[in-house]
Scaffold this motif. Structure first.
Motif, PDB file in Angstrom:
ATOM      1  N   ASP A  80      -1.676  -2.586  -5.288  1.00 29.30           N
ATOM      2  CA  ASP A  80      -2.602  -1.851  -4.414  1.00 29.30           C
ATOM      3  C   ASP A  80      -3.928  -1.613  -5.139  1.00 29.30           C
ATOM      4  OD1 ASP A  80      -3.610  -0.378  -2.268  1.00 29.30           O
ATOM      5  OD2 ASP A  80      -2.353   1.365  -2.655  1.00 29.30           O
ATOM      6  N   GLY A  81      -3.856  -1.088  -6.351  1.00 28.64           N
ATOM      7  CA  GLY A  81      -5.067  -0.840  -7.126  1.00 28.64           C
ATOM      8  C   GLY A  81      -5.810  -2.119  -7.462  1.00 28.64           C
TER       9      GLY A  81
ATOM     10  N   TYR B 283       8.003   1.955  -6.515  1.00 28.66           N
ATOM     11  CA  TYR B 283       8.891   2.481  -5.475  1.00 28.66           C
ATOM     12  C   TYR B 283      10.365   2.180  -5.774  1.00 28.66           C
ATOM     13  CZ  TYR B 283       4.966   3.756  -2.403  1.00 28.66           C
ATOM     14  OH  TYR B 283       3.855   4.320  -1.837  1.00 28.66           O
TER      15      TYR B 283
ATOM     16  N   HIS C  34      -2.275  -4.363   5.103  1.00 26.17           N
ATOM     17  CA  HIS C  34      -1.758  -3.241   4.311  1.00 26.17           C
ATOM     18  C   HIS C  34      -0.445  -2.767   4.912  1.00 26.17           C
ATOM     19  CE1 HIS C  34      -5.826  -2.845   2.561  1.00 26.17           C
ATOM     20  NE2 HIS C  34      -6.195  -3.236   3.778  1.00 26.17           N
TER      21      HIS C  34
ATOM     22  N   ALA D 202       0.827  -1.212   0.000  1.00 24.19           N
ATOM     23  CA  ALA D 202       0.000   0.000   0.000  1.00 24.19           C
ATOM     24  C   ALA D 202       0.860   1.261   0.000  1.00 24.19           C
ATOM     25  CB  ALA D 202      -0.894  -0.005   1.245  1.00 24.19           C
ATOM     26  N   ASN D 203       0.201   2.390  -0.198  1.00 22.95           N
ATOM     27  CA  ASN D 203       0.856   3.670   0.068  1.00 22.95           C
ATOM     28  C   ASN D 203       0.420   4.104   1.470  1.00 22.95           C
ATOM     29  OD1 ASN D 203      -1.671   5.149  -0.138  1.00 22.95           O
ATOM     30  ND2 ASN D 203      -1.478   4.924  -2.353  1.00 22.95           N
TER      31      ASN D 203
ATOM     32  N   SER E  83      -1.415   6.413   2.590  1.00 24.08           N
ATOM     33  CA  SER E  83      -2.807   6.829   2.786  1.00 24.08           C
ATOM     34  C   SER E  83      -3.736   5.634   2.995  1.00 24.08           C
ATOM     35  CB  SER E  83      -3.303   7.645   1.588  1.00 24.08           C
ATOM     36  OG  SER E  83      -3.592   6.801   0.477  1.00 24.08           O
TER      37      SER E  83
ATOM     38  N   PRO F  49       2.809  -0.044   3.864  1.00 19.65           N
ATOM     39  CA  PRO F  49       3.543   0.809   2.935  1.00 19.65           C
ATOM     40  C   PRO F  49       5.035   0.477   3.001  1.00 19.65           C
ATOM     41  CG  PRO F  49       2.190   2.111   4.456  1.00 19.65           C
ATOM     42  CD  PRO F  49       2.284   0.712   4.993  1.00 19.65           C
TER      43      PRO F  49
ATOM     44  N   GLY G  41      -5.751   3.242  -1.689  1.00 21.37           N
ATOM     45  CA  GLY G  41      -5.644   2.684  -3.034  1.00 21.37           C
ATOM     46  C   GLY G  41      -4.605   3.429  -3.843  1.00 21.37           C
ATOM     47  N   GLY G  42      -4.203   2.813  -4.935  1.00 24.42           N
ATOM     48  CA  GLY G  42      -3.195   3.407  -5.798  1.00 24.42           C
ATOM     49  C   GLY G  42      -3.035   2.555  -7.034  1.00 24.42           C
ATOM     50  N   GLY G  43      -1.814   2.480  -7.544  1.00 22.45           N
ATOM     51  CA  GLY G  43      -1.552   1.683  -8.737  1.00 22.45           C
ATOM     52  C   GLY G  43      -1.046   0.308  -8.382  1.00 22.45           C
TER      53      GLY G  43
ATOM     54  N   HIS H 160      -7.669  -3.347  -4.328  1.00 17.76           N
ATOM     55  CA  HIS H 160      -8.844  -2.518  -4.064  1.00 17.76           C
ATOM     56  C   HIS H 160      -9.961  -2.813  -5.070  1.00 17.76           C
ATOM     57  CE1 HIS H 160      -8.187   0.351  -0.716  1.00 17.76           C
ATOM     58  NE2 HIS H 160      -6.913   0.008  -0.896  1.00 17.76           N
TER      59      HIS H 160
END
Length: 168
Positions: free
Chosen positions: A33-34, A120, A74, A22-23, A25, A76, A28-30, A37
């Motif tokens: 993670d995306g 990352y 989750h 995860a990031n 936050s 990061p 969600g993201g790319g 979600h």
């Protein structure tokens, strides 16, 4: 060994918990993670909003919702900034804390993606060594853990993790 390396789609794994790269936050993201979600549905995002984010290297858990996994952990991972900003320790913490949170919630089968090696930019070989060593250490101290699976998105990642297991 209770650690296996596979190539596949982590969103299809019927395990106690899958880990989300995860990031901070948690919204969600790319990448993985995306994908997690999208596969879990809107309820996952709603629960993640109640968690108020997560620090790099730490881990928080939610339900799996529409995923075959019961839970999503989750974490990061660190953004690679040249290797002189505690990235290796933070990555090890992501794996260790994810396993600890899963264990505390009764999870005995866990599937991981390759944390921090996508957008990352953590060097893949180094990340694979850190992941495999950290997971192996956890398995030594938690013999009741049934299985940890590294789910690699592509063949190059799969090969890097296979080499890391051989170096262990």
């Amino acid at each position: 060994m209770k650690l296996s390396i596979e190539q596949g789609d982590i969103t299809t794994y019927a395990v106690d918990a899958i880990v989300n790269a995860a990031n901070c936050s948690l919204l969600g993201g790319g990448g993985v993670d995306g994908a997690i979600h999208r596969a879990a549905g809107k309820q996952l995002l709603a629960e993640c909003r109640t968690l108020h984010g997560c620090e790099t290297g730490k881990a928080k858990i939610t339900k799996g919702y529409q995923l075959p996994a019961k839970y999503v952990v989750h974490t990061p991972g660190p953004i690679w900034r040249g290797g002189n900003h505690n990235e290796a320790q933070l990555l090890a913490n992501s794996y260790r804390n994810s396993l600890a949170v899963a264990w505390e919630h009764g999870c005995r089968t866990v599937a991981f993606p390759s944390i921090s090696t996508g957008v990352y930019h953590f060097p893949l070989e180094q990340a694979a060594d850190i992941a495999v060593q950290t997971i192996a250490q956890f398995l030594q101290t938690h013999p009741d853990m049934e299985r940890v699976t590294m789910v690699c998105f592509d063949h190059a990642t799969y090969q890097a993790y296979e080499r890391a297991v051989k170096r262990l």
